[in-house]
Design a protein around this motif. Sequence first.
Motif, short mmCIF file in Angstrom:
data_model
loop_
_atom_site.label_atom_id
_atom_site.label_comp_id
_atom_site.label_asym_id
_atom_site.label_seq_id
_atom_site.Cartn_x
_atom_site.Cartn_y
_atom_site.Cartn_z
N UNK A 1 4.09 31.22 -16.86
CA UNK A 1 3.69 29.89 -17.33
C UNK A 1 2.86 30.08 -18.58
N UNK A 2 3.17 29.32 -19.63
CA UNK A 2 2.47 29.46 -20.90
C UNK A 2 2.22 28.09 -21.51
N UNK A 3 1.06 27.93 -22.16
CA UNK A 3 0.75 26.69 -22.84
C UNK A 3 0.18 25.63 -21.92
N UNK A 4 0.01 24.43 -22.47
CA UNK A 4 -0.50 23.30 -21.70
C UNK A 4 0.12 22.02 -22.22
N UNK A 5 0.10 21.00 -21.38
CA UNK A 5 0.70 19.72 -21.74
C UNK A 5 1.83 19.38 -20.78
N UNK A 6 2.73 18.48 -21.18
CA UNK A 6 3.88 18.16 -20.33
C UNK A 6 4.66 19.42 -19.99
N UNK A 7 5.21 19.47 -18.78
CA UNK A 7 5.85 20.70 -18.29
C UNK A 7 7.33 20.74 -18.63
N UNK A 8 7.77 21.92 -19.10
CA UNK A 8 9.18 22.21 -19.34
C UNK A 8 9.58 23.38 -18.45
N UNK A 9 10.65 23.22 -17.70
CA UNK A 9 11.19 24.28 -16.85
C UNK A 9 12.45 24.83 -17.50
N UNK A 10 12.46 26.13 -17.82
CA UNK A 10 13.58 26.78 -18.49
C UNK A 10 14.26 27.76 -17.53
N UNK B 168 12.55 14.45 -12.86
CA UNK B 168 13.04 14.88 -14.17
C UNK B 168 12.79 13.79 -15.22
N UNK B 169 12.23 14.22 -16.35
CA UNK B 169 12.11 13.33 -17.51
C UNK B 169 13.41 13.31 -18.30
N UNK C 3 12.81 18.16 -30.32
CA UNK C 3 13.15 16.78 -30.71
C UNK C 3 13.58 15.96 -29.50
N UNK C 4 14.37 16.55 -28.60
CA UNK C 4 14.89 15.80 -27.46
C UNK C 4 13.80 15.54 -26.42
N UNK C 5 12.91 16.51 -26.24
CA UNK C 5 11.90 16.37 -25.20
C UNK C 5 10.66 15.58 -25.63
N UNK C 6 10.57 15.22 -26.88
CA UNK C 6 9.37 14.51 -27.32
C UNK C 6 9.31 13.11 -26.72
#
Length: 286
Positions: A34-43, A126-127, A283-286
Amino acid sequence: MYSFVLLICALQSRGQNLSSGRINAGNLQVYYERSGSGPAILLLHAGLQDHTMWKEQVSALSAHYQVITPDLPFHGKTTGIDSSLLAQDVLRILLDSLHLQKVFIAGVSMGASVAQDFVIAYPERINKAIFISAGINGYDKKQPIDSISMGWYNAFAHALDTKDTVAATVEFTKAWAQGVYRNEDSLKAPVSRYVYRTTLQNLRQHKMAGWPLLQNNPPAIETIASIRVPVLIIEGDKDLPYIHVTSRYLEKNIPGAKRVVIEGVAHMLNMEKPSIVNKLLADFFQ
């Protein structure tokens, strides 16, 4: 000078935010970073690869997002064997353990299939979703697979049946990294070298003891049209014909889905064209 200092501080801060761990899911011990902070992205990584294939995306996105990269069952540093726990539920347990109620999700290849199952099963979590170089579980039950794609599969399966992990790794790398339309690679390009090394390591470490278990009752092909979250589909124009067909199928059958084709790239396009993919994700996740 002031801007340079700010850049160094930002890089140091991002490095300090990197963490890793394991969670128990059934009989699996699932490794994640896990890296960074803010809204979560799962890759979610491709088959026979691991979380490290997302290195460039983690670096770019963790400035504004919390980025989670797990190793899926029977891959990478995830250990244990559980032949009954669906991959979609492994992800649910992971997100519950990390206290993440809702995420953006993206997956490459096998990871895209796992992502599809998760979006279908848990749409409220899911967003938005991005399916990269994506097949569809169950597609072969509806439509025949082209001869080029089946030719690769048969050669790969034969190598596995004869327990020749090196030959299997070569076939896998030729199809999914070099690409069937780019013989000039000769498995020497950086992405091919990465895929060869990671594939061989996974085949030897996990001995093909299993595979992330997809939903087959019903498979995604039967329920893909139920997806209502925003979806972006990304494919490379040098990928196998099967991926071109399934990418168009996803675009046609998921309401509102958009498809982008990146030129001059094969299956592992997030590693081949990281700057393009990073921008598409951001761009898509913003």
